[in-house]
Design a protein around this motif. Structure first.
Motif, PDB file in Angstrom:
ATOM      1  N   MET A  36       0.856  -1.201   0.000  1.00 16.78           N
ATOM      2  CA  MET A  36       0.000   0.000   0.000  1.00 16.78           C
ATOM      3  C   MET A  36       0.880   1.234   0.000  1.00 16.78           C
ATOM      4  O   MET A  36       1.661   1.450   0.917  1.00 16.78           O
ATOM      5  CB  MET A  36      -0.890   0.012   1.243  1.00 16.78           C
ATOM      6  N   ASN A  37       0.761   2.033  -1.052  1.00 11.16           N
ATOM      7  CA  ASN A  37       1.623   3.205  -1.122  1.00 11.16           C
ATOM      8  C   ASN A  37       0.942   4.400  -1.771  1.00 11.16           C
ATOM      9  O   ASN A  37       1.090   5.515  -1.322  1.00 11.16           O
ATOM     10  CB  ASN A  37       2.909   2.871  -1.877  1.00 11.16           C
ATOM     11  N   ARG A  38       0.195   4.154  -2.841  1.00 14.02           N
ATOM     12  CA  ARG A  38      -0.405   5.268  -3.575  1.00 14.02           C
ATOM     13  C   ARG A  38      -1.785   5.597  -3.013  1.00 14.02           C
ATOM     14  O   ARG A  38      -2.686   4.756  -3.005  1.00 14.02           O
ATOM     15  CB  ARG A  38      -0.511   4.909  -5.060  1.00 14.02           C
ATOM     16  N   ILE A  39      -1.940   6.823  -2.554  1.00 15.61           N
ATOM     17  CA  ILE A  39      -3.199   7.279  -1.956  1.00 15.61           C
ATOM     18  C   ILE A  39      -3.761   8.407  -2.805  1.00 15.61           C
ATOM     19  O   ILE A  39      -3.082   9.415  -3.050  1.00 15.61           O
ATOM     20  CB  ILE A  39      -2.987   7.779  -0.510  1.00 15.61           C
ATOM     21  N   ALA A  58      -5.942  14.995   9.221  1.00 17.78           N
ATOM     22  CA  ALA A  58      -4.845  14.699   8.307  1.00 17.78           C
ATOM     23  C   ALA A  58      -3.719  13.949   9.014  1.00 17.78           C
ATOM     24  O   ALA A  58      -3.193  12.953   8.497  1.00 17.78           O
ATOM     25  CB  ALA A  58      -4.313  15.997   7.704  1.00 17.78           C
ATOM     26  N   TYR A  59      -3.365  14.421  10.194  1.00 18.15           N
ATOM     27  CA  TYR A  59      -2.283  13.789  10.949  1.00 18.15           C
ATOM     28  C   TYR A  59      -2.669  12.377  11.391  1.00 18.15           C
ATOM     29  O   TYR A  59      -1.885  11.436  11.271  1.00 18.15           O
ATOM     30  CB  TYR A  59      -1.936  14.655  12.160  1.00 18.15           C
ATOM     31  N   VAL A  60      -3.901  12.221  11.881  1.00 17.58           N
ATOM     32  CA  VAL A  60      -4.335  10.929  12.410  1.00 17.58           C
ATOM     33  C   VAL A  60      -4.498   9.897  11.294  1.00 17.58           C
ATOM     34  O   VAL A  60      -4.107   8.736  11.446  1.00 17.58           O
ATOM     35  CB  VAL A  60      -5.633  11.075  13.228  1.00 17.58           C
ATOM     36  N   GLU A 105       0.473   2.689  10.555  1.00 17.92           N
ATOM     37  CA  GLU A 105       0.435   1.605  11.542  1.00 17.92           C
ATOM     38  C   GLU A 105      -0.242   0.345  11.014  1.00 17.92           C
ATOM     39  O   GLU A 105       0.055  -0.757  11.468  1.00 17.92           O
ATOM     40  CB  GLU A 105      -0.306   2.085  12.802  1.00 17.92           C
ATOM     41  N   GLN A 106      -1.165   0.506  10.066  1.00 21.79           N
ATOM     42  CA  GLN A 106      -1.949  -0.632   9.562  1.00 21.79           C
ATOM     43  C   GLN A 106      -1.573  -0.917   8.113  1.00 21.79           C
ATOM     44  O   GLN A 106      -1.595  -0.020   7.269  1.00 21.79           O
ATOM     45  CB  GLN A 106      -3.449  -0.311   9.629  1.00 21.79           C
ATOM     46  N   SER A 107      -1.253  -2.147   7.806  1.00 21.61           N
ATOM     47  CA  SER A 107      -0.893  -2.496   6.432  1.00 21.61           C
ATOM     48  C   SER A 107      -2.106  -2.515   5.502  1.00 21.61           C
ATOM     49  O   SER A 107      -1.986  -2.332   4.298  1.00 21.61           O
ATOM     50  CB  SER A 107      -0.196  -3.863   6.392  1.00 21.61           C
ATOM     51  N   PHE A 156      -8.552   2.852   8.055  1.00 16.94           N
ATOM     52  CA  PHE A 156      -9.639   3.826   8.036  1.00 16.94           C
ATOM     53  C   PHE A 156     -10.653   3.555   9.151  1.00 16.94           C
ATOM     54  O   PHE A 156     -11.262   4.493   9.681  1.00 16.94           O
ATOM     55  CB  PHE A 156     -10.323   3.830   6.670  1.00 16.94           C
ATOM     56  N   GLN A 157     -10.844   2.296   9.505  1.00 17.25           N
ATOM     57  CA  GLN A 157     -11.702   1.989  10.652  1.00 17.25           C
ATOM     58  C   GLN A 157     -11.100   2.552  11.937  1.00 17.25           C
ATOM     59  O   GLN A 157     -11.809   3.123  12.774  1.00 17.25           O
ATOM     60  CB  GLN A 157     -11.893   0.476  10.765  1.00 17.25           C
TER      61      GLN A 157
END
Length: 376
Positions: free
Chosen positions: A1-4, A300-302, A309-311, A317-318
């Motif tokens: 997971m890299n592209r957002i 934005a920060y969270v 932290e989550q792969s 998002f949950q």
């Protein structure tokens, strides 16, 4: 997971792009306007927002282009002090800043190729755990996740939650910007004045700018008075605290903006699998507590922290939503409650409100400080 994929290049979208870039992701922002700019006037960056800027390494720059604020003073319409909240004791300073200055500060710290302008989001599809976003121009892009930061009337929100309109709260607001600083202005103060069915406030921003704002009860989409915005405001506030008339008179009519005020009742979920929302797209609120842009910075920060932290973006998002919903719900509700206090028009009710504020000053001050402290 890299592209957002991020839809919307305002303060929330720009802050998210920066936070994700710092966390090692490859965010790309798609913005419908052809020029990357933030309209509007001034905002107060409370301690919760300056904490985020500090974590992003931008606080010192923000202080250079902003103005340090020390007190938040509530007054009657004639200028009698009701509550004076000392805010220079927060963990980090409160900064008055023009929205455009904050916006530029955020996006100039993200590589320019991360912002794609002139692209209007239309829809998305999921294919093999990827999100494909489609735009009006015919462009289609693929990413591991999509974040809607596209404001009050978010197209991303409509796509995942339905096109339920926001709630009009019976107020319209005017915002003005001027170089004129009245002789009677108290340096470091945000000053608000409360009357019957309307209010007025002003504060200093950086670079010698004075920002003022007014709000009054009105029907939705009420047109400007035939006499024009400036003359209408001069008439509305002619018997209020004298500095108010001075500020209105000193402001060019072209620098007076007006908008209706909306929010949404807080509801979950605002995420759907690997798609989520932030800022006004997730939790629009009235501006009465000054937390709209501040909570977008927190979001934005969270969200960047959770994605790191989550792969799995679905789990990220949950987690993000579970962390953010209780706080944003409380702020939306307190902002609405504060707005309802401003609806009072009966002179007896206004007098009782003002007396209550004066008597409960220490409790109001404590509650105010708690809300605006760092909670991300």
């Amino acid at each position: 997971m890299n592209r957002i994929i991020i839809i919307g290049g305002g303060i929330g979208g720009a802050a998210t792009a920066l936070a994700l870039s710092r966390a090692g992701f490859e965010p790309v922002v798609y913005e419908r306007t052809k020029e990357l700019r933030e309209v509007g006037a001034g905002i107060a960056l409370w301690a919760n927002a300056t904490h985020i800027l500090n974590k992003l390494g931008l606080l010192e720059e923000a202080k250079q282009v902003g103005y340090l604020t020390t007190n938040y003073q509530f007054n009657s319409q004639r200028g009698k002090e009701l509550v004076n909240v000392e805010i220079d004791g927060f963990e980090l300073p409160v900064v008055g800043i023009h929205r455009a200055e904050l916006h530029q500060l955020l996006w100039r710290n993200v590589p320019s190729e991360r912002f794609i302008l002139g692209e209007t989001f239309e829809r998305f599809e999921r294919k093999n755990n990827q999100v494909h976003a489609y735009f009006a121009s015919g462009l289609s892009v693929e990413g591991n996740a999509l974040i809607g930061a596209d404001g009050l009337r978010s197209r991303v929100r409509a796509a995942i939650l339905g096109n339920e309109p926001p709630t009009y709260r019976g107020f319209k607001t005017w915002r003005g910007l001027t170089d004129y600083v009245p002789d009677g202005y108290r340096p470091g103060y945000i000053q608000e004045f409360l009357g019957g069915g309307k209010g007025f406030g002003f504060m200093m921003l950086g670079k010698g700018k004075m920002y003022w704002y007014a709000a009054a009860t009105a029907i939705e989409a009420q047109p400007d008075a035939a006499m024009g915005r400036k003359k209408e405001l001069e008439t509305m506030y002619q018997d209020w605290f004298p500095l108010i008339s001075e500020l209105i008179t000193a402001t060019d009519e072209a620098n007076i903006l007006t908008t209706d005020l909306y929010d949404r009742p807080p509801t979950q979920p605002w995420s759907q699998q690997n798609i989520t929302l932030l800022g006004d797209a997730a939790h629009p609120m009235l501006p009465t507590m000054g937390q709209g842009a501040c909570t977008a910075l927190e979001d934005a920060y969270v969200v960047a922290k959770c994605l790191k932290e989550q792969s799995d973006p679905i789990a990220a998002f949950q987690q993000y939503e579970s962390l953010r919903f209780p706080r944003t719900k409380a702020i939306v509700e307190q902002s609405l409650q504060s707005g309802k206090m401003g609806e009072l028009s009966n002179p007896l009710a206004v007098g009782l409100r003002n007396t209550f504020m004066k008597v409960m000053g220490s409790a109001i001050s404590s509650s105010f400080k708690s809300l605006h402290a760092y909670r991300a």
